[in-house]
Scaffold this motif. Structure first.
Motif, PDB file in Angstrom:
ATOM      1  N   ASP A  74       0.856  -1.243   0.029  1.00  0.00           N
ATOM      2  CA  ASP A  74      -0.020  -0.001   0.041  1.00  0.00           C
ATOM      3  C   ASP A  74       0.910   1.294  -0.072  1.00  0.00           C
ATOM      4  N   ALA A  75       2.208   1.277   0.427  1.00  0.00           N
ATOM      5  CA  ALA A  75       2.960   2.314   0.620  1.00  0.00           C
ATOM      6  C   ALA A  75       3.370   2.955  -0.849  1.00  0.00           C
ATOM      7  N   GLU A  76       3.478   1.967  -1.428  1.00  0.00           N
ATOM      8  CA  GLU A  76       3.906   2.098  -2.935  1.00  0.00           C
ATOM      9  C   GLU A  76       2.981   1.784  -3.966  1.00  0.00           C
ATOM     10  N   LYS A  77       1.655   1.543  -3.536  1.00  0.00           N
ATOM     11  CA  LYS A  77       0.781   1.130  -4.568  1.00  0.00           C
ATOM     12  C   LYS A  77       0.442   2.694  -5.383  1.00  0.00           C
ATOM     13  N   GLY A  78       0.521   3.699  -5.318  1.00  0.00           N
ATOM     14  CA  GLY A  78       0.196   5.021  -5.904  1.00  0.00           C
ATOM     15  C   GLY A  78       1.086   5.274  -6.997  1.00  0.00           C
ATOM     16  N   LYS A  79       2.236   4.819  -7.057  1.00  0.00           N
ATOM     17  CA  LYS A  79       3.187   4.867  -7.919  1.00  0.00           C
ATOM     18  C   LYS A  79       2.882   3.770  -8.975  1.00  0.00           C
ATOM     19  N   LEU A  80       2.767   2.616  -8.335  1.00  0.00           N
ATOM     20  CA  LEU A  80       2.227   1.735  -9.459  1.00  0.00           C
ATOM     21  C   LEU A  80       0.933   1.853 -10.168  1.00  0.00           C
ATOM     22  N   VAL A  81      -0.097   2.341  -9.668  1.00  0.00           N
ATOM     23  CA  VAL A  81      -1.294   2.693 -10.303  1.00  0.00           C
ATOM     24  C   VAL A  81      -1.106   3.861 -11.154  1.00  0.00           C
ATOM     25  N   SER A  82      -0.094   4.824 -10.732  1.00  0.00           N
ATOM     26  CA  SER A  82       0.050   5.837 -11.833  1.00  0.00           C
ATOM     27  C   SER A  82       0.799   5.396 -13.210  1.00  0.00           C
ATOM     28  N   TYR A  83       2.043   4.280 -12.995  1.00  0.00           N
ATOM     29  CA  TYR A  83       2.534   3.748 -13.932  1.00  0.00           C
ATOM     30  C   TYR A  83       1.559   2.929 -14.800  1.00  0.00           C
ATOM     31  N   LEU A  84       0.664   2.181 -14.378  1.00  0.00           N
ATOM     32  CA  LEU A  84      -0.106   1.267 -14.969  1.00  0.00           C
ATOM     33  C   LEU A  84      -1.317   2.225 -15.863  1.00  0.00           C
ATOM     34  N   ARG A  85      -1.766   3.440 -14.956  1.00  0.00           N
ATOM     35  CA  ARG A  85      -2.734   4.263 -15.794  1.00  0.00           C
ATOM     36  C   ARG A  85      -2.106   4.864 -16.964  1.00  0.00           C
ATOM     37  N   GLY A  86      -0.608   5.142 -16.788  1.00  0.00           N
ATOM     38  CA  GLY A  86      -0.066   5.762 -18.085  1.00  0.00           C
ATOM     39  C   GLY A  86       0.099   4.996 -19.308  1.00  0.00           C
ATOM     40  N   HIS A  87       0.688   3.830 -18.692  1.00  0.00           N
ATOM     41  CA  HIS A  87       1.136   2.890 -19.932  1.00  0.00           C
ATOM     42  C   HIS A  87      -0.044   2.113 -20.503  1.00  0.00           C
ATOM     43  N   LEU A  88      -1.193   2.079 -19.744  1.00  0.00           N
ATOM     44  CA  LEU A  88      -2.320   1.360 -20.286  1.00  0.00           C
ATOM     45  C   LEU A  88      -3.501   2.402 -20.944  1.00  0.00           C
ATOM     46  N   GLN A  89      -3.133   3.739 -20.652  1.00  0.00           N
ATOM     47  CA  GLN A  89      -4.096   4.824 -21.259  1.00  0.00           C
ATOM     48  C   GLN A  89      -5.235   4.535 -20.633  1.00  0.00           C
ATOM     49  N   ASN A  90      -5.331   4.226 -19.261  1.00  0.00           N
ATOM     50  CA  ASN A  90      -6.887   4.364 -18.781  1.00  0.00           C
ATOM     51  C   ASN A  90      -6.480   4.814 -17.219  1.00  0.00           C
ATOM     52  N   HIS A  91      -7.152   5.805 -17.037  1.00  0.00           N
ATOM     53  CA  HIS A  91      -7.259   6.778 -15.810  1.00  0.00           C
ATOM     54  C   HIS A  91      -8.055   6.160 -14.723  1.00  0.00           C
ATOM     55  N   LYS A  92      -8.926   5.120 -14.911  1.00  0.00           N
ATOM     56  CA  LYS A  92      -9.921   4.583 -14.044  1.00  0.00           C
ATOM     57  C   LYS A  92      -9.497   3.390 -12.987  1.00  0.00           C
ATOM     58  N   ILE A  93      -8.168   2.912 -13.656  1.00  0.00           N
ATOM     59  CA  ILE A  93      -7.536   1.845 -12.933  1.00  0.00           C
ATOM     60  C   ILE A  93      -7.366   1.983 -11.522  1.00  0.00           C
ATOM     61  N   THR A  94      -7.907   1.017 -10.751  1.00  0.00           N
ATOM     62  CA  THR A  94      -7.755   0.974  -9.133  1.00  0.00           C
ATOM     63  C   THR A  94      -7.250  -0.352  -9.042  1.00  0.00           C
ATOM     64  N   ILE A  95      -6.584  -0.492  -7.880  1.00  0.00           N
ATOM     65  CA  ILE A  95      -6.072  -1.620  -7.195  1.00  0.00           C
ATOM     66  C   ILE A  95      -6.484  -1.978  -5.853  1.00  0.00           C
ATOM     67  N   ASP A  96      -7.324  -3.037  -5.697  1.00  0.00           N
ATOM     68  CA  ASP A  96      -7.766  -3.677  -4.624  1.00  0.00           C
ATOM     69  C   ASP A  96      -6.893  -4.673  -3.808  1.00  0.00           C
ATOM     70  N   VAL A  97      -6.445  -4.504  -2.856  1.00  0.00           N
ATOM     71  CA  VAL A  97      -5.321  -5.521  -2.171  1.00  0.00           C
ATOM     72  C   VAL A  97      -6.361  -6.507  -1.307  1.00  0.00           C
ATOM     73  N   ILE A  98      -6.291  -7.689  -1.222  1.00  0.00           N
ATOM     74  CA  ILE A  98      -6.768  -8.654  -0.439  1.00  0.00           C
ATOM     75  C   ILE A  98      -5.676  -9.505   0.207  1.00  0.00           C
ATOM     76  N   VAL A  99      -5.853  -9.590   1.605  1.00  0.00           N
ATOM     77  CA  VAL A  99      -4.836 -10.556   2.486  1.00  0.00           C
ATOM     78  C   VAL A  99      -5.395 -11.947   2.347  1.00  0.00           C
ATOM     79  N   ASN A 100      -4.703 -13.080   2.081  1.00  0.00           N
ATOM     80  CA  ASN A 100      -5.012 -14.392   2.172  1.00  0.00           C
ATOM     81  C   ASN A 100      -4.064 -15.207   2.710  1.00  0.00           C
ATOM     82  N   GLU A 101      -4.058 -15.317   4.217  1.00  0.00           N
ATOM     83  CA  GLU A 101      -3.029 -15.954   4.902  1.00  0.00           C
ATOM     84  C   GLU A 101      -2.945 -17.413   4.316  1.00  0.00           C
ATOM     85  N   GLN A 102      -4.016 -17.979   3.698  1.00  0.00           N
ATOM     86  CA  GLN A 102      -3.697 -19.471   3.343  1.00  0.00           C
ATOM     87  C   GLN A 102      -3.138 -19.553   2.043  1.00  0.00           C
ATOM     88  N   MET A 103      -2.720 -18.199   1.313  1.00  0.00           N
ATOM     89  CA  MET A 103      -2.018 -18.321  -0.094  1.00  0.00           C
ATOM     90  C   MET A 103      -0.899 -18.968  -0.177  1.00  0.00           C
TER      91      MET A 103
END
Length: 112
Positions: A50-79
Motif C-alpha cells: 500500500d505504501a508504494e501502490k500509488g506509484k504502481l497505479v500511476s505507472y499502469l494508468r499511463g502505460h495502459l492509457q486508462n485513468h480509471k484503473i484501481t487496485i484492491d489488495v486482499i490478504v489471504n493468509e492461506q495463499m
C-alpha cells in the motif's frame, strides 16, 4: 496489463527495490474491468504494498492509457507462494506473463 505489471517489477529491481519487486511477483493480479485485485500472503506485505501502490497505479494508468484503473489488495493468509527455482520454472513463469516468449525461444533456438 500483466506485461506492464512485470515490467514495473523489473524496473523496481533495477532500482534496488527488491522487497516491492518480490511483492509484485508473488502471484498474478486478477483483472475485472478497471479494477485489479491482488492477493498478498499477510498484513505486513499489504502495508508495504500500500505504501508504494500509488506509484504502481500511476505507472499502469499511463502505460495502459486508462485513468480509471484501481487496485484492491486482499490478504489471504492461506495463499501458497509460487516460486521459480529452476530455469524451466522461470521460463514457465515468463511464458504465463507473455506467451510471445515462445517465439523468442524458437527464433534463437534456446533450450531450458
Amino acid at each position: 496489463m500483466k506485461f506492464h505489471w512485470a515490467k514495473y517489477a523489473q524496473r523496481l529491481s533495477d532500482e534496488g527495490f527488491k522487497i516491492m519487486e518480490a511483492l509484485l511477483l508473488i502471484n498474478d493480479p486478477q483483472v475485472d474491468g478497471t479494477t485489479i485485485t491482488y492477493e498478498l500472503p499477510n498484513q505486513g506485505s499489504k502495508i508495504d504494498f500500500d505504501a508504494e501502490k500509488g506509484k504502481l497505479v500511476s505507472y499502469l494508468r499511463g502505460h495502459l492509457q486508462n485513468h480509471k484503473i484501481t487496485i484492491d489488495v486482499i490478504v489471504n493468509e492461506q495463499m501458497a507462494v509460487r516460486k521459480a527455482y529452476t530455469d524451466q520454472d522461470r521460463y514457465n513463469r515468463l511464458h504465463e506473463i507473455n506467451p510471445d516468449i515462445e517465439l523468442l525461444k524458437n527464433t534463437f533456438g534456446l533450450y531450458f
